[in-house]
Structures are given as structure tokens and as C-alpha cells.
Design a protein around this motif. Structure first.
Motif, PDB file in Angstrom:
ATOM      1  N   ASP A   3       0.872  -1.360   0.062  1.00 43.98           N
ATOM      2  CA  ASP A   3      -0.131  -0.042   0.102  1.00 43.98           C
ATOM      3  C   ASP A   3       0.856   1.363   0.034  1.00 43.98           C
ATOM      4  OD1 ASP A   3      -2.302  -1.401  -0.079  1.00 43.98           O
ATOM      5  OD2 ASP A   3      -2.601  -1.310   2.095  1.00 43.98           O
ATOM      6  N   THR A   4       2.205   1.088   0.420  1.00 43.49           N
ATOM      7  CA  THR A   4       2.945   2.524   0.121  1.00 43.49           C
ATOM      8  C   THR A   4       3.360   2.865  -0.992  1.00 43.49           C
ATOM      9  OG1 THR A   4       5.046   0.926   0.608  1.00 43.49           O
ATOM     10  CG2 THR A   4       3.846   1.663   2.493  1.00 43.49           C
ATOM     11  N   THR A   5       3.243   2.162  -2.094  1.00 45.98           N
ATOM     12  CA  THR A   5       3.816   2.784  -3.452  1.00 45.98           C
ATOM     13  C   THR A   5       2.724   3.879  -3.827  1.00 45.98           C
ATOM     14  OG1 THR A   5       2.255   1.047  -4.506  1.00 45.98           O
ATOM     15  CG2 THR A   5       4.252   0.450  -4.637  1.00 45.98           C
ATOM     16  N   THR A   6       3.611   4.789  -4.374  1.00 43.68           N
ATOM     17  CA  THR A   6       3.012   6.100  -4.829  1.00 43.68           C
ATOM     18  C   THR A   6       2.128   5.840  -6.008  1.00 43.68           C
ATOM     19  OG1 THR A   6       5.008   6.626  -5.922  1.00 43.68           O
ATOM     20  CG2 THR A   6       4.809   7.787  -3.716  1.00 43.68           C
ATOM     21  N   PRO A   7       1.040   6.705  -6.001  1.00 41.38           N
ATOM     22  CA  PRO A   7      -0.043   6.441  -7.311  1.00 41.38           C
ATOM     23  C   PRO A   7       0.787   7.099  -8.512  1.00 41.38           C
ATOM     24  CG  PRO A   7      -0.737   8.114  -5.659  1.00 41.38           C
ATOM     25  CD  PRO A   7       0.404   7.651  -5.234  1.00 41.38           C
ATOM     26  N   PRO A   8       0.450   6.484  -9.654  1.00 44.96           N
ATOM     27  CA  PRO A   8       1.116   6.991 -10.859  1.00 44.96           C
ATOM     28  C   PRO A   8       0.777   8.547 -11.342  1.00 44.96           C
ATOM     29  CG  PRO A   8      -0.736   5.501 -11.538  1.00 44.96           C
ATOM     30  CD  PRO A   8      -0.337   5.594 -10.023  1.00 44.96           C
ATOM     31  N   GLN A   9       1.541   9.343 -11.548  1.00 43.42           N
ATOM     32  CA  GLN A   9       1.152  10.938 -12.097  1.00 43.42           C
ATOM     33  C   GLN A   9       0.245  11.026 -12.969  1.00 43.42           C
ATOM     34  OE1 GLN A   9       5.195  12.691 -11.938  1.00 43.42           O
ATOM     35  NE2 GLN A   9       4.200  13.879 -10.225  1.00 43.42           N
ATOM     36  N   THR A  10      -0.580  11.790 -13.071  1.00 41.08           N
ATOM     37  CA  THR A  10      -1.392  12.162 -14.066  1.00 41.08           C
ATOM     38  C   THR A  10      -0.586  13.047 -15.130  1.00 41.08           C
ATOM     39  OG1 THR A  10      -2.855  13.984 -13.296  1.00 41.08           O
ATOM     40  CG2 THR A  10      -3.831  11.866 -12.787  1.00 41.08           C
ATOM     41  N   SER A  11      -0.967  13.173 -16.271  1.00 40.74           N
ATOM     42  CA  SER A  11      -0.433  14.167 -17.209  1.00 40.74           C
ATOM     43  C   SER A  11      -0.595  15.687 -16.572  1.00 40.74           C
ATOM     44  CB  SER A  11      -1.059  14.123 -18.406  1.00 40.74           C
ATOM     45  OG  SER A  11      -2.419  14.475 -18.320  1.00 40.74           O
ATOM     46  N   GLU A  12      -1.458  15.882 -15.861  1.00 46.54           N
ATOM     47  CA  GLU A  12      -1.702  17.305 -15.232  1.00 46.54           C
ATOM     48  C   GLU A  12      -0.804  17.602 -13.895  1.00 46.54           C
ATOM     49  OE1 GLU A  12      -5.617  18.965 -13.413  1.00 46.54           O
ATOM     50  OE2 GLU A  12      -6.192  17.963 -15.337  1.00 46.54           O
ATOM     51  N   ASP A  13      -0.528  16.473 -13.236  1.00 41.87           N
ATOM     52  CA  ASP A  13       0.739  16.516 -12.340  1.00 41.87           C
ATOM     53  C   ASP A  13       1.745  16.772 -12.870  1.00 41.87           C
ATOM     54  OD1 ASP A  13      -1.398  15.753 -10.106  1.00 41.87           O
ATOM     55  OD2 ASP A  13      -0.787  13.822 -10.469  1.00 41.87           O
ATOM     56  N   VAL A  14       2.283  16.154 -14.013  1.00 45.74           N
ATOM     57  CA  VAL A  14       3.592  16.237 -14.480  1.00 45.74           C
ATOM     58  C   VAL A  14       3.430  17.858 -15.164  1.00 45.74           C
ATOM     59  CG1 VAL A  14       5.106  15.478 -16.546  1.00 45.74           C
ATOM     60  CG2 VAL A  14       3.638  13.864 -15.156  1.00 45.74           C
ATOM     61  N   ILE A  15       2.456  18.283 -15.709  1.00 43.75           N
ATOM     62  CA  ILE A  15       2.581  19.668 -16.396  1.00 43.75           C
ATOM     63  C   ILE A  15       2.671  20.548 -15.211  1.00 43.75           C
ATOM     64  CG2 ILE A  15       1.225  21.323 -17.635  1.00 43.75           C
ATOM     65  CD1 ILE A  15       0.180  19.058 -19.179  1.00 43.75           C
ATOM     66  N   ASP A  16       1.827  20.432 -14.044  1.00 38.82           N
ATOM     67  CA  ASP A  16       1.905  21.180 -12.890  1.00 38.82           C
ATOM     68  C   ASP A  16       3.376  21.305 -12.441  1.00 38.82           C
ATOM     69  OD1 ASP A  16      -0.630  22.062 -13.411  1.00 38.82           O
ATOM     70  OD2 ASP A  16      -1.446  21.058 -11.565  1.00 38.82           O
ATOM     71  N   ALA A  17       3.824  20.277 -12.140  1.00 39.57           N
ATOM     72  CA  ALA A  17       5.334  20.166 -11.678  1.00 39.57           C
ATOM     73  C   ALA A  17       6.366  20.659 -12.492  1.00 39.57           C
ATOM     74  CB  ALA A  17       5.715  18.879 -11.188  1.00 39.57           C
ATOM     75  N   GLY A  18       6.165  20.439 -13.804  1.00 42.07           N
ATOM     76  CA  GLY A  18       7.070  21.132 -14.828  1.00 42.07           C
ATOM     77  C   GLY A  18       7.119  22.590 -14.777  1.00 42.07           C
ATOM     78  N   ARG A  19       5.805  23.013 -14.934  1.00 45.04           N
ATOM     79  CA  ARG A  19       5.746  24.558 -14.568  1.00 45.04           C
ATOM     80  C   ARG A  19       6.016  25.300 -13.547  1.00 45.04           C
ATOM     81  NH1 ARG A  19      -0.271  25.336 -17.749  1.00 45.04           N
ATOM     82  NH2 ARG A  19       0.493  24.866 -19.903  1.00 45.04           N
ATOM     83  N   THR A  20       5.968  24.637 -12.299  1.00 43.47           N
ATOM     84  CA  THR A  20       6.597  25.043 -11.029  1.00 43.47           C
ATOM     85  C   THR A  20       8.190  25.356 -11.290  1.00 43.47           C
ATOM     86  OG1 THR A  20       4.764  23.941  -9.936  1.00 43.47           O
ATOM     87  CG2 THR A  20       6.911  24.736  -8.585  1.00 43.47           C
ATOM     88  N   ARG A  21       8.628  24.173 -11.829  1.00 42.57           N
ATOM     89  CA  ARG A  21      10.205  24.358 -12.207  1.00 42.57           C
ATOM     90  C   ARG A  21      10.506  25.222 -12.954  1.00 42.57           C
ATOM     91  NH1 ARG A  21      12.164  18.468 -13.541  1.00 42.57           N
ATOM     92  NH2 ARG A  21      14.362  19.459 -13.305  1.00 42.57           N
TER      93      ARG A  21
END
Ligand SMILES: C=C(O[C@@H]1C=C(C(=O)O)C=C[C@H]1O)C(=O)O
Length: 94
Positions: A3-21
Motif C-alpha cells: 500500500d505504500t507505493t505512490t500512485p502514478p502521476q497524471t499528465s496534469e501532475d507532470v505539467i503542474d510540476a514542470g511549470r513550477t520548475r
């Protein structure tokens, strides 16, 4: 199941994180450009005060070559834009 595995990132997650960087990088790039403008203005001010020319084309050619080597053909445009920002800043900043 683990149960400790992190859920897969959605494309929105990737875009948000990339834009923050990207936003952080843009802020740092602007700070670096501002620092360059200030140093360039100081060099030009000292040279003009000593009776020299404000612009030194041979040095500008070296700067342009560095950006072209680092970034390819568009590097020339980046260098010219930086040099434009750095020229004509001999007096106090507006
Ligand atoms: C800062 C200088 O003066 C001017 C500005 C330059 C720059 O911003 O890189 C380069 C050459 C000069 O035209 C310098 O000679 O190094």
C-alpha cells in the motif's frame, strides 16, 4: 499488495510540476540577466570615465560566439538580445 507505493502521476501532475520548475528557472534567469546588466554597466562606466569607448565590438563577438556554441544558431539571437539589454546603461538605472 504494497500500500505504500505512490500512485502514478497524471499528465496534469507532470505539467503542474514542470511549470513550477520552469517558473523558478525563469525567475533565476531574470535575476542572472539583471546581474549581468549591472556588471556590464559598471564595466562600460569605468571604460568611458577612462576615456574609452562604451562598446567594444571584438568582445561582443566573443560573447556572441559563446552563445552560438552553447545553443546553436538561436544562441546568436539570445546573445544579441542580452547585449542590447546591457548597452546604454551607463548612467543610473531607470
Ligand atoms: C561589458 C563590456 O562592455 C560592453 C558590453 C559587453 C557585454 O555586455 O558583454 C561587451 C562588450 C562591450 O560592448 C565589456 O567590454 O566587457
Amino acid at each position: 499488495m504494497d500500500d505504500t507505493t505512490t500512485p502514478p502521476q497524471t499528465s496534469e501532475d507532470v505539467i503542474d510540476a514542470g511549470r513550477t520548475r520552469i517558473d523558478d528557472l525563469d525567475r533565476r534567469i531574470i535575476a542572472l540577466i539583471t546581474e549581468r546588466v549591472d556588471i556590464s554597466a559598471e564595466i562600460q562606466r569605468v571604460r568611458v570615465a577612462a576615456g574609452g569607448a562604451r562598446v567594444q565590438l571584438s568582445r561582443e563577438m566573443e560573447v556572441i560566439a559563446r552563445y552560438r556554441e552553447g545553443l546553436g544558431k538561436p544562441g546568436t539571437t539570445v546573445a544579441l538580445t542580452l547585449l542590447e539589454l546591457c548597452r546604454g546603461r551607463v548612467g543610473p538605472r531607470a
